[in-house]
Structures are given as C-alpha cells and as structure tokens.
Design a protein around this motif. Structure first.
Motif, mmCIF file in Angstrom:
data_model
loop_
_atom_site.group_PDB
_atom_site.id
_atom_site.type_symbol
_atom_site.label_atom_id
_atom_site.label_comp_id
_atom_site.label_asym_id
_atom_site.label_seq_id
_atom_site.Cartn_x
_atom_site.Cartn_y
_atom_site.Cartn_z
ATOM 1 N N VAL A 84 4.749 -106.469 -88.311
ATOM 2 C CA VAL A 84 5.175 -105.066 -88.363
ATOM 3 C C VAL A 84 6.676 -104.948 -88.040
ATOM 4 O O VAL A 84 7.349 -104.041 -88.528
ATOM 5 C CB VAL A 84 4.311 -104.190 -87.425
ATOM 6 C CG1 VAL A 84 4.693 -102.712 -87.538
ATOM 7 C CG2 VAL A 84 2.821 -104.350 -87.753
ATOM 8 N N TYR A 85 7.220 -105.894 -87.252
ATOM 9 C CA TYR A 85 8.655 -105.843 -86.924
ATOM 10 C C TYR A 85 9.501 -105.899 -88.195
ATOM 11 O O TYR A 85 10.555 -105.270 -88.290
ATOM 12 C CB TYR A 85 9.065 -107.020 -86.027
ATOM 13 C CG TYR A 85 8.668 -106.914 -84.582
ATOM 14 C CD1 TYR A 85 7.740 -105.981 -84.146
ATOM 15 C CD2 TYR A 85 9.227 -107.773 -83.631
ATOM 16 C CE1 TYR A 85 7.376 -105.907 -82.809
ATOM 17 C CE2 TYR A 85 8.874 -107.707 -82.303
ATOM 18 C CZ TYR A 85 7.948 -106.776 -81.895
ATOM 19 O OH TYR A 85 7.599 -106.717 -80.572
ATOM 20 N N GLY A 103 11.116 -113.671 -83.684
ATOM 21 C CA GLY A 103 10.482 -112.637 -82.857
ATOM 22 C C GLY A 103 11.287 -112.223 -81.633
ATOM 23 O O GLY A 103 12.480 -112.533 -81.514
ATOM 24 N N SER A 104 10.613 -111.519 -80.731
ATOM 25 C CA SER A 104 11.238 -110.808 -79.600
ATOM 26 C C SER A 104 12.309 -111.584 -78.821
ATOM 27 O O SER A 104 13.449 -111.140 -78.701
ATOM 28 C CB SER A 104 10.175 -110.427 -78.569
ATOM 29 O OG SER A 104 9.305 -109.478 -79.062
ATOM 30 N N GLN A 159 9.394 -106.856 -77.811
ATOM 31 C CA GLN A 159 8.316 -106.299 -76.992
ATOM 32 C C GLN A 159 8.899 -105.726 -75.698
ATOM 33 O O GLN A 159 9.832 -106.288 -75.119
ATOM 34 C CB GLN A 159 7.312 -107.403 -76.634
ATOM 35 C CG GLN A 159 6.528 -107.902 -77.823
ATOM 36 C CD GLN A 159 5.557 -109.018 -77.468
ATOM 37 O OE1 GLN A 159 5.157 -109.759 -78.355
ATOM 38 N NE2 GLN A 159 5.170 -109.171 -76.202
ATOM 39 N N GLU A 210 1.751 -102.190 -79.394
ATOM 40 C CA GLU A 210 1.356 -103.536 -79.843
ATOM 41 C C GLU A 210 0.289 -104.118 -78.923
ATOM 42 O O GLU A 210 0.615 -104.718 -77.896
ATOM 43 C CB GLU A 210 2.549 -104.490 -79.798
ATOM 44 C CG GLU A 210 3.677 -104.210 -80.734
ATOM 45 C CD GLU A 210 4.610 -105.409 -80.759
ATOM 46 O OE1 GLU A 210 5.471 -105.523 -79.858
ATOM 47 O OE2 GLU A 210 4.447 -106.265 -81.648
ATOM 48 N N GLY A 239 7.435 -113.089 -79.199
ATOM 49 C CA GLY A 239 6.924 -112.327 -78.064
ATOM 50 C C GLY A 239 5.524 -112.780 -77.688
ATOM 51 O O GLY A 239 5.176 -112.886 -76.511
ATOM 52 N N GLN A 240 4.694 -113.050 -78.718
ATOM 53 C CA GLN A 240 3.304 -113.440 -78.417
ATOM 54 C C GLN A 240 3.238 -114.767 -77.681
ATOM 55 O O GLN A 240 2.353 -114.961 -76.843
ATOM 56 C CB GLN A 240 2.426 -113.472 -79.671
ATOM 57 C CG GLN A 240 2.819 -114.455 -80.737
ATOM 58 C CD GLN A 240 3.693 -113.776 -81.781
ATOM 59 O OE1 GLN A 240 4.233 -112.701 -81.535
ATOM 60 N NE2 GLN A 240 3.831 -114.386 -82.928
ATOM 61 N N THR A 275 0.701 -110.618 -80.547
ATOM 62 C CA THR A 275 1.023 -109.255 -80.117
ATOM 63 C C THR A 275 1.560 -108.534 -81.335
ATOM 64 O O THR A 275 2.648 -108.880 -81.819
ATOM 65 C CB THR A 275 2.140 -109.253 -79.041
ATOM 66 O OG1 THR A 275 2.061 -110.428 -78.261
ATOM 67 C CG2 THR A 275 2.066 -108.033 -78.166
#
Ligand code: GLU
Length: 333
Positions: free
Chosen positions: A44-45, A81-82, A100, A131, A162-163, A207
């Motif tokens: 979704v990011y 990611g994050s 996140q 999330e 992030g996950q 996440t």
C-alpha cells in the motif's frame, strides 16, 4: 582581466535570478524534483507515494492554467520499506518517505533499532491508513496461533522493512529468536505470498494496510489464513507503547476471512527531513489536502481518511514547518 569578466557574468546571472524570484511566488519549490520512498511494489505504501505524486502533478497542471505554478516533479519508487526510507531521508537520498508509526517513534527518539542513531532531523508530515500486523499462514501448515510457529519455515521480512522490525519486536516479546524457526527467510513483501503458495515457507509476518493485493495472492490464491494475535503478549505491547493499538481485519476482507481477525497494529505515516525546504513540504501537503476527495478514492485503505486524524494520529517526530504552515492556514491547528 579574466577574473573581472567572471565577476561581471556572476553579477548578471545574480540579477537575472533575482528577477525570476520576484516574478515567481513559489521560488523555493520551483523546478524541484522530489523523491518519495515507499515499500514493495505490491504494498500500500507504493500506492501512497504514487497517489501523492499524482496530486502534486495535478496541482502543477492546474497551476499552469491559473498562474499558480509550483514547479515540483515527483517520483515514488519501490524501496525496502519503513526503516530503509527513514535512513535514506537522514542521508539526504530521499526527500520524503512512508514509515510505520512505531519506526517513526524509535528513529525520532533514538530507541530500539535506532538506539545510538537518533534521527533529530526527522519530521512528521501527516499520517495515512492503519496497518494491522498480519501473520499469514499456509492452508495446510497446521499453524493456528503464534505458538505453532516454532519449528516452521517463517519469512521474517527483508532488512529495512517495517514488518521485519515489528516481527523482531514481537519475537522478543514472546521470548523467541529466529533460531526457534526451522528456517527464517528474508524475502521481500512482493516475494512472500508466492513463496507461501509454492510451499517454500509456512508463514510470513507483514505490516500492511487492508485490503492488500499482495496478501490476497496468498489468501485468495492458495487459501492462506490470517491468525489472531491477541494474547497477553500483544496486550502488553499495546498497553506499554503509544504507537500500537489493537486492530481488526474484518470478516469478508479476503476469500478465507470467514471471521474477524484481532491483531495489533500501527499507522502508516508520511515523513520528511528538517533539511527539506518548507515551501516544498507546504506545496506537497497543500496538493494532498486540496484534493483529499480524489486521494481517498485511490485505495480502499484511504477511504476514511480525515484531516484531523491525519495531522495527529501516529505522529511522534516534530511536524515539518511547511506542513504546520498549511495546517494553521486551514485553522486545523
Ligand atoms: N509496513 C511496511 C513497511 O514499512 C510496508 C507496507 C506497504 O508496503 O504497504 O515496510
């Protein structure tokens, strides 16, 4: 003689620049290229970043007609990611990123993964969708709760995501490490559903906003299920950390969602650096909020976004001054 000539040219260029700045109301932002760090291409990011760019370019096109030009060009590539995004913003390699809320908090406070690497220039811009943290398990994996993951092949996510960070926090809270799994893989978010359906892994942690096309590859494609994470361990995490909250993945979201799933989760947030000009941040924020109706339609996870939540929920780094300027103008602060 030569050096005098150079100075003269410099003065002429300087005079020309000051003429340009007098005629352009948005000088800082003019002809600026901005980059937004997102996540995997099926996440979704990636939609967040590209939707923001779309709003920025929409305002640019309208501005060309009305004479209100901001001159910003925007790109939102797929990234790790994050935590990757936060690190690259700190290095000045990215101007903005999606992250996140737990990792925004830790980077801004120099805690957890960011201990000794406090990101003092990290700035919050707004938050986006919720999330939930998902543990997604294979149809015949025999996994029904967190405890069943021991001895299984589990994707803990790529470093920088992030996950991956949140999975490690959860593993620590449950008193286990990756050596308690048969194998701990480091696949990216766009690889994990296929690996699950191909029988290469038994479960993965992710996440992500709901619904997500990447998750549906596993749930709708090979009957994978999402398990509850609502034991005393998750209750402890939610009670002791401001950035976690319980979340529900509603029944009916995916083919195998016969019941609501209860888990904990974070907010997706949009961040930048104090080093990014306030004019640029102002124009980006303005583009998003002037077009919030259109923005909400770009992903089902954005459908319920409201400005009052977006300017407060999940934000722990100081707000960027360019964002504050717009929020004050609107009377929201
Ligand atoms: N929450 C994930 C991360 O920070 C990304 C989710 C997405 O791509 O939508 O790495």
């Amino acid at each position: 003689m030569k050096s005098i000539k150079k100075i003269t040219i410099g003065a002429v260029v300087g005079a020309a620049l000051s003429v340009i700045s007098l005629t352009s109301p948005l000088t800082q932002a003019a002809n600026t290229f901005i980059s937004i760090g997102t996540g995997g291409p099926t996440g979704v990011y990636f939609v967040v970043g590209n939707s923001i760019c779309r709003m920025v370019h929409k305002e640019a096109a309208e501005g060309r007609k009305s004479g209100r030009k901001h001159g910003i060009r925007c790109a939102a590539p797929s990234t790790g990611g994050s935590n990757y995004n936060i690190g690259q913003i700190g290095e000045g390699e990215l101007d903005f990123g999606v992250a996140q809320s737990d990792w925004q908090y830790h980077a801004s406070n120099g805690s957890s993964k960011w201990e000794g690497k406090k990101q003092s220039d990290l700035r919050a811009v707004f938050s986006v969708h919720p999330e939930p943290f998902h543990i997604i398990v294979g149809k015949d994996s025999g996994i029904n709760s967190w405890g069943d993951l021991a001895g299984k092949r589990v994707n803990i996510g790529n470093p920088g995501s992030g996950q991956r960070g949140t999975m490690e926090v959860l593993m620590t809270a449950h008193g286990i490490s990756s050596s308690d799994f048969k194998i701990a893989t480091e696949l990216t978010s766009s690889e994990q559903s296929k690996a699950l359906c191909d029988g290469k892994i038994d479960a993965y942690g992710y996440t992500v906003g709901v619904p997500n096309a990447g998750v549906s590859i596993a749930t709708d494609g090979c009957d994978a299920r999402i398990i509850n994470l609502n034991s005393d361990v998750e209750k402890g995490l939610v009670n002791s950390n401001p950035f976690y909250a319980f979340a529900t993945i509603p029944a009916g979201t995916y083919k195998t969602s016969s019941q609501d799933v209860t888990t904990f989760g974070v907010k997706a947030t949009f961040v930048s650096s104090a080093k990014v000009s306030a004019d640029v941040v102002y124009e980006l924020v303005r583009a998003v909020f002037e077009n919030i109706e259109d923005f909400r339609k770009l992903h089902p996870a954005f459908a319920n976004l409201t400005h009052d939540q977006m300017i407060s929920d999940g934000l722990s780094a100081p707000l960027h001054e360019g964002a504050v300027r717009y929020y004050k103008e609107q009377g929201w602060m």
